[in-house]
Design a protein around this motif. Structure first.
Motif, PDB file in Angstrom:
ATOM      1  N   ILE A   1      60.806 101.076 117.157  1.00 21.94           N
ATOM      2  CA  ILE A   1      61.110 101.844 115.948  1.00 21.94           C
ATOM      3  C   ILE A   1      62.613 102.043 115.794  1.00 21.94           C
ATOM      4  CG2 ILE A   1      60.873 104.126 114.884  1.00 21.94           C
ATOM      5  CD1 ILE A   1      58.054 104.245 116.003  1.00 21.94           C
ATOM      6  N   PHE A   2      63.310 102.282 116.906  1.00 27.38           N
ATOM      7  CA  PHE A   2      64.763 102.486 116.849  1.00 27.38           C
ATOM      8  C   PHE A   2      65.469 101.256 116.280  1.00 27.38           C
ATOM      9  CE2 PHE A   2      68.925 101.894 118.805  1.00 27.38           C
ATOM     10  CZ  PHE A   2      69.564 103.073 118.452  1.00 27.38           C
ATOM     11  N   PHE A   3      65.156 100.072 116.808  1.00 22.88           N
ATOM     12  CA  PHE A   3      65.848  98.862 116.350  1.00 22.88           C
ATOM     13  C   PHE A   3      65.380  98.441 114.957  1.00 22.88           C
ATOM     14  CE2 PHE A   3      66.700  98.484 120.921  1.00 22.88           C
ATOM     15  CZ  PHE A   3      68.053  98.201 120.885  1.00 22.88           C
ATOM     16  N   CYS A   4      64.124  98.681 114.621  1.00 22.64           N
ATOM     17  CA  CYS A   4      63.668  98.387 113.256  1.00 22.64           C
ATOM     18  C   CYS A   4      64.370  99.290 112.246  1.00 22.64           C
ATOM     19  CB  CYS A   4      62.156  98.558 113.163  1.00 22.64           C
ATOM     20  SG  CYS A   4      61.207  97.287 114.023  1.00 22.64           S
ATOM     21  N   ALA A   5      64.501 100.574 112.583  1.00 21.10           N
ATOM     22  CA  ALA A   5      65.228 101.484 111.694  1.00 21.10           C
ATOM     23  C   ALA A   5      66.691 101.078 111.568  1.00 21.10           C
ATOM     24  CB  ALA A   5      65.118 102.915 112.221  1.00 21.10           C
TER      25      ALA A   5
ATOM     26  N   SER B   1      68.781 110.508 119.055  1.00 25.13           N
ATOM     27  CA  SER B   1      68.945 111.377 120.226  1.00 25.13           C
ATOM     28  C   SER B   1      68.604 112.821 119.870  1.00 25.13           C
ATOM     29  CB  SER B   1      70.377 111.285 120.758  1.00 25.13           C
ATOM     30  OG  SER B   1      70.683 109.964 121.162  1.00 25.13           O
ATOM     31  N   ALA B   2      69.075 113.277 118.710  1.00 24.04           N
ATOM     32  CA  ALA B   2      68.764 114.642 118.287  1.00 24.04           C
ATOM     33  C   ALA B   2      67.273 114.809 118.006  1.00 24.04           C
ATOM     34  CB  ALA B   2      69.574 114.996 117.041  1.00 24.04           C
TER      35      ALA B   2
ATOM     36  N   THR C   1      78.220  98.256 113.837  1.00 23.71           N
ATOM     37  CA  THR C   1      78.599  99.245 114.847  1.00 23.71           C
ATOM     38  C   THR C   1      78.443 100.656 114.321  1.00 23.71           C
ATOM     39  OG1 THR C   1      80.195  97.646 115.734  1.00 23.71           O
ATOM     40  CG2 THR C   1      80.426  99.946 116.421  1.00 23.71           C
ATOM     41  N   THR C   2      78.820 100.870 113.061  1.00 22.14           N
ATOM     42  CA  THR C   2      78.720 102.205 112.472  1.00 22.14           C
ATOM     43  C   THR C   2      77.278 102.666 112.377  1.00 22.14           C
ATOM     44  OG1 THR C   2      80.718 101.792 111.168  1.00 22.14           O
ATOM     45  CG2 THR C   2      79.302 103.591 110.451  1.00 22.14           C
ATOM     46  N   ILE C   3      76.385 101.812 111.888  1.00 20.50           N
ATOM     47  CA  ILE C   3      74.982 102.185 111.742  1.00 20.50           C
ATOM     48  C   ILE C   3      74.319 102.351 113.113  1.00 20.50           C
ATOM     49  CG2 ILE C   3      72.748 101.407 110.889  1.00 20.50           C
ATOM     50  CD1 ILE C   3      74.562 102.465 108.745  1.00 20.50           C
ATOM     51  N   LEU C   4      74.688 101.506 114.069  1.00 17.26           N
ATOM     52  CA  LEU C   4      74.113 101.637 115.413  1.00 17.26           C
ATOM     53  C   LEU C   4      74.502 102.968 116.040  1.00 17.26           C
ATOM     54  CD1 LEU C   4      72.510 100.305 117.689  1.00 17.26           C
ATOM     55  CD2 LEU C   4      74.661  99.307 118.503  1.00 17.26           C
ATOM     56  N   LEU C   5      75.754 103.356 115.895  1.00 15.53           N
ATOM     57  CA  LEU C   5      76.207 104.637 116.437  1.00 15.53           C
ATOM     58  C   LEU C   5      75.541 105.806 115.717  1.00 15.53           C
ATOM     59  CD1 LEU C   5      78.120 106.037 118.423  1.00 15.53           C
ATOM     60  CD2 LEU C   5      79.898 105.955 116.655  1.00 15.53           C
TER      61      LEU C   5
ATOM     62  N   SER D   1      75.724 111.129 108.217  1.00 13.88           N
ATOM     63  CA  SER D   1      76.768 111.243 107.190  1.00 13.88           C
ATOM     64  C   SER D   1      78.126 111.552 107.823  1.00 13.88           C
ATOM     65  CB  SER D   1      76.390 112.338 106.193  1.00 13.88           C
ATOM     66  OG  SER D   1      76.311 113.606 106.831  1.00 13.88           O
ATOM     67  N   ARG D   2      78.127 112.305 108.914  1.00  5.91           N
ATOM     68  CA  ARG D   2      79.386 112.592 109.603  1.00  5.91           C
ATOM     69  C   ARG D   2      79.967 111.321 110.229  1.00  5.91           C
ATOM     70  NH1 ARG D   2      81.983 117.094 111.248  1.00  5.91           N
ATOM     71  NH2 ARG D   2      83.283 116.972 113.123  1.00  5.91           N
ATOM     72  N   VAL D   3      79.108 110.489 110.809  1.00  9.36           N
ATOM     73  CA  VAL D   3      79.580 109.231 111.395  1.00  9.36           C
ATOM     74  C   VAL D   3      80.107 108.295 110.305  1.00  9.36           C
ATOM     75  CG1 VAL D   3      78.877 107.205 112.720  1.00  9.36           C
ATOM     76  CG2 VAL D   3      78.007 109.457 113.350  1.00  9.36           C
ATOM     77  N   LEU D   4      79.384 108.193 109.201  1.00 12.80           N
ATOM     78  CA  LEU D   4      79.844 107.345 108.096  1.00 12.80           C
ATOM     79  C   LEU D   4      81.165 107.840 107.528  1.00 12.80           C
ATOM     80  CD1 LEU D   4      76.475 106.748 106.178  1.00 12.80           C
ATOM     81  CD2 LEU D   4      77.594 105.248 107.822  1.00 12.80           C
ATOM     82  N   TYR D   5      81.337 109.148 107.443  1.00 12.10           N
ATOM     83  CA  TYR D   5      82.583 109.716 106.910  1.00 12.10           C
ATOM     84  C   TYR D   5      83.774 109.366 107.797  1.00 12.10           C
ATOM     85  CZ  TYR D   5      86.094 113.328 106.079  1.00 12.10           C
ATOM     86  OH  TYR D   5      87.272 113.992 105.858  1.00 12.10           O
ATOM     87  N   ARG D   6      83.585 109.403 109.101  1.00  9.79           N
ATOM     88  CA  ARG D   6      84.697 109.169 110.019  1.00  9.79           C
ATOM     89  C   ARG D   6      85.016 107.684 110.187  1.00  9.79           C
ATOM     90  NH1 ARG D   6      86.555 113.249 113.160  1.00  9.79           N
ATOM     91  NH2 ARG D   6      85.468 115.252 113.037  1.00  9.79           N
ATOM     92  N   ARG D   7      84.021 106.836 110.144  1.00  7.83           N
ATOM     93  CA  ARG D   7      84.242 105.422 110.471  1.00  7.83           C
ATOM     94  C   ARG D   7      84.408 104.531 109.236  1.00  7.83           C
ATOM     95  NH1 ARG D   7      83.321 104.033 115.769  1.00  7.83           N
ATOM     96  NH2 ARG D   7      83.123 101.851 115.101  1.00  7.83           N
TER      97      ARG D   7
END
Length: 224
Positions: free
Chosen positions: A137-141, A202-203, A191-195, A61-67
């Motif tokens: 799983i990462f790329f499917c998600a 990672s977390a 790009t936004t969803i990938l980031l 949500s923080r990434v979506l808010y900024r980008r």
């Protein structure tokens, strides 16, 4: 005649006792079968799934808010929707393909889900399979979240257009053209969803690594 009657009478308790023992043994067997067929809920897996969802929603949500230049509330709603969608589709696919998973890998997976540890020794092939599965799983998600975000924005855009007044200008005014020229470019959803997905995974990987260290290398209490 009396001797035969006495012999039959003496055999009757034995037959009744044998029948009672047979019925009791069958009842016990039925109870054992009932116990063996009871369902077991992996509560620990549910709790970890809930924790991972909270972490992913908070970071994404923080990434979506900024980008995406949206409000904080809208970013939280977007992140909640795409993460719940990805988790639901992921578990659904897992239950659909579990019959095609190799038996050895399935045993290891069940042992990890229910008991938080792998069975026996951990071969190198299993480590390779886990790493490859994590990448898939990462790329499917990522694809599920990207599709979910596009569908959500398209649905909300249709609602906004339906709520707006049907009166429209036949030609754009000068002010409208200036607003379009000054308006910031539309953010790239991929790009936004990938980031955002990279941050959340990672977390989550860090939490799993700390959990692994806690299980296999427990911290001993220092005695002063």
């Amino acid at each position: 005649m009396e001797a035969n009657f006495l012999a039959e009478a003496s055999e009757t308790p034995d037959v009744a006792q044998a029948e009672s023992e047979g019925s009791s043994s069958s009842t016990a067997t039925g109870k054992e079968q009932t116990v063996m067929t009871e369902a077991v809920l992996p509560l620990q897996t549910y709790l970890f799934q809930f924790l991972f969802l909270l972490v992913a929603i908070a970071l994404e949500s923080r990434v979506l808010y900024r980008r995406m230049n949206i409000s904080r509330r809208t970013s939280v709603e977007y992140a909640t929707f795409i993460n719940l969608l990805a988790a639901s589709v992921g578990w659904l696919v897992f239950f659909m393909i579990q019959d095609f998973i190799p038996l050895d890998f399935k045993d290891q997976l069940i042992s990890y889900i229910f008991f938080d540890r792998l069975l026996g020794s951990r071969p190198e092939q299993l480590t390779l399979v886990i790493a490859a599965t994590g990448v898939v799983i990462f790329f499917c998600a990522f694809l599920i979240k990207l599709t979910g975000l596009d569908v959500l924005e398209a649905f909300l855009q249709e609602r906004r257009e339906g709520d707006q007044s049907p009166v429209r200008r036949s030609w754009p005014t000068l002010t409208h053209r200036l607003d379009e020229a000054v308006a910031p470019p539309k953010p790239n959803h991929a790009t936004t969803i990938l980031l955002a997905n990279a941050y959340s995974y990672s977390a989550i990987s860090l939490l799993l690594f700390l959990r692994f260290l806690q299980i296999h290398n427990p911290i001993n209490t220092l005695n002063f």
